[in-house]
Design a protein around this motif. Structure first.
Motif, PDB file in Angstrom:
ATOM      1  N   ILE A  54       3.330  14.356 -36.912  1.00 16.82           N
ATOM      2  CA  ILE A  54       3.010  15.539 -37.714  1.00 16.82           C
ATOM      3  C   ILE A  54       1.507  15.552 -37.944  1.00 16.82           C
ATOM      4  CG2 ILE A  54       3.414  16.777 -39.871  1.00 16.82           C
ATOM      5  CD1 ILE A  54       6.092  15.366 -40.087  1.00 16.82           C
ATOM      6  N   SER A  55       0.869  16.627 -37.515  1.00 15.82           N
ATOM      7  CA  SER A  55      -0.582  16.735 -37.635  1.00 15.82           C
ATOM      8  C   SER A  55      -0.995  16.972 -39.077  1.00 15.82           C
ATOM      9  CB  SER A  55      -1.084  17.889 -36.760  1.00 15.82           C
ATOM     10  OG  SER A  55      -0.600  19.122 -37.267  1.00 15.82           O
ATOM     11  N   ASP A  56      -2.292  16.887 -39.313  1.00 17.19           N
ATOM     12  CA  ASP A  56      -2.807  17.168 -40.656  1.00 17.19           C
ATOM     13  C   ASP A  56      -2.460  18.597 -41.070  1.00 17.19           C
ATOM     14  OD1 ASP A  56      -3.843  14.652 -40.807  1.00 17.19           O
ATOM     15  OD2 ASP A  56      -5.896  15.228 -40.320  1.00 17.19           O
ATOM     16  N   SER A  57      -2.588  19.549 -40.135  1.00 19.65           N
ATOM     17  CA  SER A  57      -2.260  20.936 -40.467  1.00 19.65           C
ATOM     18  C   SER A  57      -0.766  21.093 -40.710  1.00 19.65           C
ATOM     19  CB  SER A  57      -2.719  21.874 -39.347  1.00 19.65           C
ATOM     20  OG  SER A  57      -2.106  21.535 -38.112  1.00 19.65           O
ATOM     21  N   GLY A  58       0.053  20.300 -39.995  1.00 23.01           N
ATOM     22  CA  GLY A  58       1.490  20.338 -40.229  1.00 23.01           C
ATOM     23  C   GLY A  58       1.848  19.843 -41.615  1.00 23.01           C
ATOM     24  N   TRP A  59       1.224  18.729 -42.029  1.00 23.76           N
ATOM     25  CA  TRP A  59       1.464  18.215 -43.372  1.00 23.76           C
ATOM     26  C   TRP A  59       0.988  19.213 -44.424  1.00 23.76           C
ATOM     27  CZ3 TRP A  59       4.857  14.904 -44.626  1.00 23.76           C
ATOM     28  CH2 TRP A  59       5.149  13.804 -43.810  1.00 23.76           C
ATOM     29  N   ALA A  60      -0.157  19.862 -44.151  1.00 18.82           N
ATOM     30  CA  ALA A  60      -0.663  20.853 -45.105  1.00 18.82           C
ATOM     31  C   ALA A  60       0.332  21.989 -45.277  1.00 18.82           C
ATOM     32  CB  ALA A  60      -2.011  21.388 -44.630  1.00 18.82           C
ATOM     33  N   PHE A  61       0.953  22.421 -44.173  1.00 19.66           N
ATOM     34  CA  PHE A  61       1.958  23.478 -44.235  1.00 19.66           C
ATOM     35  C   PHE A  61       3.150  23.030 -45.080  1.00 19.66           C
ATOM     36  CE2 PHE A  61       5.882  25.387 -42.754  1.00 19.66           C
ATOM     37  CZ  PHE A  61       5.573  26.735 -42.705  1.00 19.66           C
ATOM     38  N   LEU A  62       3.657  21.833 -44.806  1.00 17.78           N
ATOM     39  CA  LEU A  62       4.807  21.335 -45.547  1.00 17.78           C
ATOM     40  C   LEU A  62       4.490  21.191 -47.034  1.00 17.78           C
ATOM     41  CD1 LEU A  62       6.116  18.578 -43.097  1.00 17.78           C
ATOM     42  CD2 LEU A  62       7.052  20.857 -43.441  1.00 17.78           C
ATOM     43  N   ASN A  63       3.317  20.672 -47.334  1.00 12.39           N
ATOM     44  CA  ASN A  63       2.946  20.485 -48.730  1.00 12.39           C
ATOM     45  C   ASN A  63       2.759  21.816 -49.452  1.00 12.39           C
ATOM     46  OD1 ASN A  63       3.013  17.684 -48.511  1.00 12.39           O
ATOM     47  ND2 ASN A  63       0.864  17.552 -47.902  1.00 12.39           N
ATOM     48  N   ASP A  64       2.211  22.814 -48.732  1.00 13.22           N
ATOM     49  CA  ASP A  64       2.016  24.131 -49.345  1.00 13.22           C
ATOM     50  C   ASP A  64       3.345  24.745 -49.768  1.00 13.22           C
ATOM     51  OD1 ASP A  64      -0.701  24.062 -49.147  1.00 13.22           O
ATOM     52  OD2 ASP A  64      -0.826  25.281 -47.336  1.00 13.22           O
ATOM     53  N   PHE A  65       4.379  24.562 -48.938  1.00 10.49           N
ATOM     54  CA  PHE A  65       5.679  25.146 -49.226  1.00 10.49           C
ATOM     55  C   PHE A  65       6.598  24.202 -49.983  1.00 10.49           C
ATOM     56  CE2 PHE A  65       4.247  28.049 -45.974  1.00 10.49           C
ATOM     57  CZ  PHE A  65       4.795  29.262 -46.348  1.00 10.49           C
ATOM     58  N   GLY A  66       6.174  22.949 -50.139  1.00  6.01           N
ATOM     59  CA  GLY A  66       7.001  21.981 -50.849  1.00  6.01           C
ATOM     60  C   GLY A  66       8.189  21.498 -50.040  1.00  6.01           C
ATOM     61  N   TYR A  67       8.059  21.501 -48.691  1.00  2.00           N
ATOM     62  CA  TYR A  67       9.150  21.029 -47.844  1.00  2.00           C
ATOM     63  C   TYR A  67       8.917  19.577 -47.440  1.00  2.00           C
ATOM     64  CZ  TYR A  67       9.749  26.059 -46.841  1.00  2.00           C
ATOM     65  OH  TYR A  67       9.901  27.406 -46.929  1.00  2.00           O
ATOM     66  N   PRO A  68       9.968  18.777 -47.343  1.00  2.16           N
ATOM     67  CA  PRO A  68       9.845  17.488 -46.669  1.00  2.16           C
ATOM     68  C   PRO A  68      10.000  17.716 -45.159  1.00  2.16           C
ATOM     69  CG  PRO A  68      12.071  17.753 -47.482  1.00  2.16           C
ATOM     70  CD  PRO A  68      11.314  18.980 -47.919  1.00  2.16           C
TER      71      PRO A  68
END
Length: 258
Positions: A54-68
């Motif tokens: 999971i890339s940094d941008s992928g983690w940022a997306f997940l964190n923005d939406f609150g998804y694991p």
């Protein structure tokens, strides 16, 4: 589809696509997984040696939406694999040599590259320092062996690759990877790479900047390293882990959810 990466238990429309699994969240919606099937007792399952990153941008997306991150396997397939399920999917740090850039979401429905790109530019090789490089069956790289023609020829000849004799590229840079799993409860793994041997410090801080744990404080050799943090004695919340190695300093965020 970035949403396919994460596990959104709140989206009734997307969850409807998983209706044949019989697996549901506490809110009654269908459980979203990467691999699933209608439960049965006849299919013989083999799922192993898969790696994902999971890339940094992928983690940022997940964190923005609150998804694991999404669950790779349905409960049914996991149970059918039994003890082998631990080898089905592994998270690692992996970057392909040349892949499409992010498309323009304002103008593009999908990133539709011309055939010339896939024929002449796409390069799906990845660093030999990655655990995936020797992670497939018989010590071969995980993924499409067409990108490794010499190894593909050995595979076709039925030659087992000795992992100990496989040439690995020297690690050229320092790197601190995103912890996994994240969010986590109560433990998580932190991996990092050192270009040179030297004094290393890896520490955990809370949102107030207070140090809550020291995971590493001493000399380590060059190469890949993995450290586990057991956070059973600290409360839920956002934490930061900081790596110091020579002049290299990097900090990342992690979320503990109990």
């Amino acid at each position: 589809d970035a949403f396919a990466l994460g596990e959104d238990s709140t989206d009734a429309t997307r969850a409807a696509e998983w209706a044949n699994t019989g697996e549901i969240y506490p809110n009654g919606r269908n459980r979203i997984t990467w691999i699933f099937t209608a439960p049965n007792t006849t299919t013989q399952w083999k799922v192993s040696n898969n790696y994902y990153s999971i890339s940094d941008s992928g983690w940022a997306f997940l964190n923005d939406f609150g998804y694991p991150p999404g669950s790779p396997l349905s409960y049914h397939i996991n149970s059918r694999l039994g003890a082998d399920s631990v080898n089905a999917f592994r998270m690692t740090n992996l970057t392909l040599s040349n892949t499409p850039a992010v498309f323009n979401r304002n103008t593009d429905d999908y990133d539709r590259r011309p055939i010339e790109y896939y024929r002449d530019e796409l390069n799906a090789t990845y660093p030999t320092s990655s655990t995936a490089y020797t992670g497939a069956e018989k010590g071969y790289p995980a993924g499409d062996l067409n990108w490794y023609p010499e190894l593909k020829a050995k595979w076709e000849q039925g030659i087992d690759v000795e992992v100990a004799d496989r040439p690995h590229a020297a690690i050229a840079t320092y790197q601190l990877n995103q912890n996994y799993p994240n969010p986590f409860n109560p433990s998580t793994s932190v991996t990092f790479a050192l270009a040179k041997a030297g004094e290393v410090k890896l520490e955990i801080y809370n949102a107030l900047g207070q140090k809550v744990a020291t995971l590493v404080n001493g000399k380590l050799p060059a190469g890949q390293h993995n450290v586990v943090w057991d956070a059973k004695n600290v409360p839920s919340g956002i934490y930061f882990y900081k790596l110091e190695a020579g002049t290299f300093h990097q900090t990342r965020k992690m979320v503990l959810m109990k």
